[in-house]
Design a protein around this motif. Structure first.
Motif, PDB file in Angstrom:
ATOM      1  N   LEU A 368       0.813  -1.209   0.000  1.00 47.41           N
ATOM      2  CA  LEU A 368       0.000   0.000   0.000  1.00 47.41           C
ATOM      3  C   LEU A 368       0.851   1.265   0.000  1.00 47.41           C
ATOM      4  O   LEU A 368       0.465   2.289  -0.588  1.00 47.41           O
ATOM      5  N   LEU A 369       2.002   1.219   0.639  1.00 48.44           N
ATOM      6  CA  LEU A 369       2.826   2.419   0.756  1.00 48.44           C
ATOM      7  C   LEU A 369       3.385   2.878  -0.590  1.00 48.44           C
ATOM      8  O   LEU A 369       3.727   4.058  -0.744  1.00 48.44           O
ATOM      9  N   ASP A 370       3.480   1.989  -1.564  1.00 47.56           N
ATOM     10  CA  ASP A 370       3.837   2.423  -2.924  1.00 47.56           C
ATOM     11  C   ASP A 370       2.797   3.409  -3.435  1.00 47.56           C
ATOM     12  O   ASP A 370       3.126   4.464  -3.991  1.00 47.56           O
ATOM     13  N   ASP A 371       1.531   3.064  -3.236  1.00 49.15           N
ATOM     14  CA  ASP A 371       0.443   3.929  -3.710  1.00 49.15           C
ATOM     15  C   ASP A 371       0.393   5.230  -2.910  1.00 49.15           C
ATOM     16  O   ASP A 371       0.099   6.295  -3.467  1.00 49.15           O
ATOM     17  N   VAL A 372       0.666   5.141  -1.615  1.00 48.07           N
ATOM     18  CA  VAL A 372       0.661   6.343  -0.774  1.00 48.07           C
ATOM     19  C   VAL A 372       1.761   7.298  -1.228  1.00 48.07           C
ATOM     20  O   VAL A 372       1.535   8.513  -1.389  1.00 48.07           O
ATOM     21  N   ALA A 373       2.953   6.766  -1.451  1.00 46.81           N
ATOM     22  CA  ALA A 373       4.067   7.612  -1.898  1.00 46.81           C
ATOM     23  C   ALA A 373       3.757   8.253  -3.245  1.00 46.81           C
ATOM     24  O   ALA A 373       3.987   9.452  -3.450  1.00 46.81           O
ATOM     25  N   ALA A 374       3.224   7.461  -4.163  1.00 47.81           N
ATOM     26  CA  ALA A 374       2.890   7.996  -5.488  1.00 47.81           C
ATOM     27  C   ALA A 374       1.841   9.093  -5.384  1.00 47.81           C
ATOM     28  O   ALA A 374       1.927  10.119  -6.089  1.00 47.81           O
ATOM     29  N   ALA A 375       0.863   8.898  -4.503  1.00 53.36           N
ATOM     30  CA  ALA A 375      -0.196   9.890  -4.349  1.00 53.36           C
ATOM     31  C   ALA A 375       0.357  11.217  -3.845  1.00 53.36           C
ATOM     32  O   ALA A 375      -0.002  12.288  -4.348  1.00 53.36           O
ATOM     33  N   PHE A 376       1.248  11.170  -2.870  1.00 51.43           N
ATOM     34  CA  PHE A 376       1.805  12.406  -2.327  1.00 51.43           C
ATOM     35  C   PHE A 376       2.789  13.060  -3.294  1.00 51.43           C
ATOM     36  O   PHE A 376       2.911  14.279  -3.338  1.00 51.43           O
ATOM     37  N   HIS A 377       3.492  12.261  -4.087  1.00 49.54           N
ATOM     38  CA  HIS A 377       4.360  12.841  -5.118  1.00 49.54           C
ATOM     39  C   HIS A 377       3.531  13.633  -6.125  1.00 49.54           C
ATOM     40  O   HIS A 377       3.956  14.691  -6.601  1.00 49.54           O
ATOM     41  N   ALA A 378       2.346  13.122  -6.441  1.00 43.45           N
ATOM     42  CA  ALA A 378       1.490  13.784  -7.425  1.00 43.45           C
ATOM     43  C   ALA A 378       0.786  15.006  -6.851  1.00 43.45           C
ATOM     44  O   ALA A 378       0.299  15.847  -7.608  1.00 43.45           O
ATOM     45  N   GLY A 379       0.737  15.104  -5.518  1.00 44.92           N
ATOM     46  CA  GLY A 379       0.080  16.240  -4.898  1.00 44.92           C
ATOM     47  C   GLY A 379      -1.428  16.100  -4.899  1.00 44.92           C
ATOM     48  O   GLY A 379      -2.113  16.682  -5.755  1.00 44.92           O
ATOM     49  N   PRO A 380      -1.994  15.313  -3.982  1.00 44.27           N
ATOM     50  CA  PRO A 380      -3.449  15.108  -3.977  1.00 44.27           C
ATOM     51  C   PRO A 380      -4.212  16.402  -3.699  1.00 44.27           C
ATOM     52  O   PRO A 380      -3.691  17.313  -3.051  1.00 44.27           O
TER      53      PRO A 380
END
Length: 466
Positions: A368-380
């Motif tokens: 799950l943390l892969d998706d969390v990191a990607a989400a924050f990199h993209a700037g939710p």
């Protein structure tokens, strides 16, 4: 004897493991312990790695055996023991030296110590470290808080001993003073929630579906090969398959259902409230551990009030999706607390980097943390994890199962405090127009606290007594 690059004070389970990790990386380590007899045994147990270990029986010799500027890492109980050690060692240090507290410390203490030592031109680092004994020995996840000077000095060492994910070290400088210890505290809070949710799903399968432990273990094994893959799912499967050598019964069936806690989950909840946030899933997990300690009362209550019922009609896929939704929501709450603290203390926490360094070495490492990191990199949107497109899409797919599971559990009397807290928070956040207007009106009636009118600035009062 050559001088050491770093010194470790405290040769308990974690300190010993960390010293061996450093030595295995070819780093010369000075070691000492409050009880000197432990030092000789540690050296004997270290085998060939002892070539990189420099034992000292006195604090003065220990400090003298370090390269300048010195780095001293303490792996001792938090609180008063750390304050005592600072008092004893500071007279032996010189300006520019660094003290590291690598225990689970209250970040308020870390901020206080950092400020006090800065006045003496000494650096104090609060380093959160996750992964338990195996992590310390073979690669922990490390969350560092302290000065830029300290990080420049420590980075080459810490990067060598850290866990690695895709060949990247799971260690980062997160901010000044207490930033590292605070992030570790929230990590542990998420850990509490994750463990509680897993135990609730186990309970529904065991006590609601009537499945034996080994069958549930097979389910968890399957989950660990998919989106739910995580260290906690992995070890839960192992636990469920384990047999007690004394009785031949499933190991879980001989373990008293009373969970301990050391306080970090409670700290997370306290700080969330201080910051005007809610970490309801973590609070539910902390509360559940407290209630678990009341086993005698619970047994009496079951006789008097009746217990939960068998016969739940839930599929394994529904349970998996419910757990996924709840875990996402618990992580989202944890990162909201980190955001609030970052603003309060001007830490400028990098949420994407925090998620990245949690992907290996630590207890909550998961796919799950892969998706969390990607989400924050993209700037939710609005900085909210649950509003990141990929996360929102996954929630849309999984929340219906969470509703199904919570509804079935409540209907049959099964306690699912963390799962239900996650769902309640999700539903609250989806309401653009809620019911807090009633509360504001009530506050104005009994205390003239005032309220805002929709679309208007300023403070108003109602015609309650006209």
């Amino acid at each position: 004897m050559t001088t050491a690059q770093i010194g470790i004070y405290g040769l308990g389970t974690m300190g010993s493991a960390l010293a061996l990790n450093l030595a295995e990386q070819g780093i010369d380590v000075a070691v000492t312990n409050r009880e000197p007899e432990r030092i000789a045994q540690f050296m004997e147990d270290s085998g060939d790695l002892s070539a990189h270990l420099r034992p000292h029986e006195t604090l003065a010799d220990f400090v003298a055996g370090l390269q300048v500027p010195r780095v001293v890492l303490f792996m001792i109980p938090s609180g008063q023991p750390m304050d005592e050690m600072i008092e004893w060692i500071v007279p032996l240090l010189d300006r520019g030296d660094t003290i590291i507290d690598a225990g689970n410390a209250d970040f308020h203490d870390t901020r206080r110590r950092a400020a006090a030592l800065a006045e003496q031109e000494l650096h104090f680092v609060g380093m959160g470290m996750s992964g338990g004994e195996q992590g310390a020995r073979h690669g922990p996840s490390m969350m560092v808080g302290g000065s830029d000077h300290s990080w420049r000095q420590l980075s080459p060492i810490l990067r060598r001993i850290a866990a690695r994910f895709n060949d990247q070290p799971c260690v980062a400088h997160l901010g000044r003073d207490g930033a590292g210890h605070f992030v570790k505290t929230v990590h542990n809070g998420i850990e509490y929630a994750d463990m509680q949710m897993i135990s609730e799903v186990y309970g529904l399968m065991r006590n609601g579906l009537g499945r034996p432990p080994h069958e549930i273990g097979d389910v968890f094994d399957g989950w660990n090969d998919g989106p739910l893959a995580s260290y906690l799912i992995e070890i839960t499967a192992r636990i469920l398959h384990s047999i007690d050598p004394e009785t031949g019964h499933p190991m879980l069936d001989v373990i008293k259902d009373s969970a301990g806690q050391k306080g970090t989950g409670r700290w997370t909840v306290i700080e969330a409230l201080r910051l005007g946030q809610s970490a309801s899933t973590i609070e539910a997990a902390v509360g559940a551990r407290s209630w678990s300690s009341e086993k005698d009362t619970r047994q009496i209550a079951e006789e008097t009030l009746g217990g939960a019922r068998l016969g739940l009609d839930l599929s394994v896929q529904s349970l998996a999706d419910a757990l996924m939704a709840a875990r996402i929501l618990a992580h989202a709450q944890g990162f909201r607390v980190l955001t609030a603290a970052s603003r309060e203390h001007d830490w400028q926490l990098d949420l994407a980097r925090i998620a990245e360094i949690w992907r290996a070495g630590c207890i909550i490492r998961s796919a799950l943390l892969d998706d969390v990191a990607a989400a924050f990199h993209a700037g939710p949107r609005a900085g909210e994890l649950i509003l990141a497109p990929a996360v929102a899409e996954r929630l849309a797919l999984c929340v219906p199962a969470l509703r199904e599971v919570v509804s079935a559990a409540v209907h049959s009397g099964h306690a699912v405090p963390a799962l239900s807290a996650a769902l309640a928070w999700y539903d609250t956040m989806r309401q653009g127009y809620g019911t807090a207007n009633v509360i504001q009106a009530q506050r104005d009636v009994f205390g003239r606290h005032g309220f805002e009118r929709l679309g208007q600035g300023g403070e108003f009062h109602g015609p309650w007594w006209d």
